[in-house]
Design a protein around this motif. Sequence first.
Motif: not given
Length: 326
Positions: A224-226, A234-238, A265-272
């Motif tokens: 979702e972050a990607l 913008l090259g990033f997300t909050c 990457l499929r099992a990763l969460r953005v906060d990881d």
Amino acid sequence: MTIDIDFAFRASARRTLKLEQQAIATLIGKLSDDFDRACRLILACQGRVVVTGMGKSGHIARKIAATLASTGTPAFFVHPGEASHGDLGMITARDVVLALSNSGETQEITALLPLLKRMGTPLISMTGRPASAMACHAEAHLDASVEREACPLDLAPTASTTAALALGDALAVALLEARGFTAEDFALSHPGGTLGRRLLLKVEDLMHSGARLPSVVIGSPLREALLEITHKGLGFTCVVDEKGRLAGVYTDGDLRRTLDQHGDLRALRVDDVMTRGGKRIRADILAAEAVRLMEDNRITALAVVDDDDRPIGAIHMHDLLVSGVV
């Protein structure tokens, strides 16, 4: 007239510059109580400084008027010949007249002296002759005399106009300092210039907000972050916590590190994999400060937060480049 194509051009230029340098240097010793009096007259002026001059002095007078106006002293130029034919109505008793003439006897200006006296308009003269009519009729006289012109014929106004220009700059700067004029004040009269943009534009004027703000909730899948980074461009997300506050950011640079350190990457969460905390800025900060923050930290985007640390926008280096702040 014979033209010498083998003439020593640079030697002539050096002689001219030395003569004009000397003309300016001698002005320092000619500063007197009259200079202080001229400054006080202008500071007490409730109207405008009306600058006038004829011929080459007129060109210098126009520049002095422009310099005064851009540094906190309202001023404008009036042609002395036109003043005798109606433009005198532009001058009031609330104004101060600054008149330039190397001889101090310029007919178009001396013709105005009785009228200015009758109106009660203070006169400041800038001449090369302290005993001239203009100097004698002025409340304050600024001595801009030079020993000789840079012109080898001692005819063309060269050193004298340079001296008058420098003395006008000295007057403008003295008034600027006395008024406590700031860079921000300067920018207000130069909104279209680079300095104006640097000093007037704030982050809120350039930031992406609303639907254009890239943001995901902490705990979201990295996918979702990607997608958010891709869609918002913008090259990033909050990354915000459950209370909507900025918990961190995930950037293109973080993605490269993620690919290097994680095979799947499929099992990763953005906060990881996010950058916790992340650099941020307030909306009411000058855009130039955003440039400094990005350059110091070698990043290209910033989250913009409110008083509660909630993201309300995002600003990218590209926005700063396009606006002319950089």
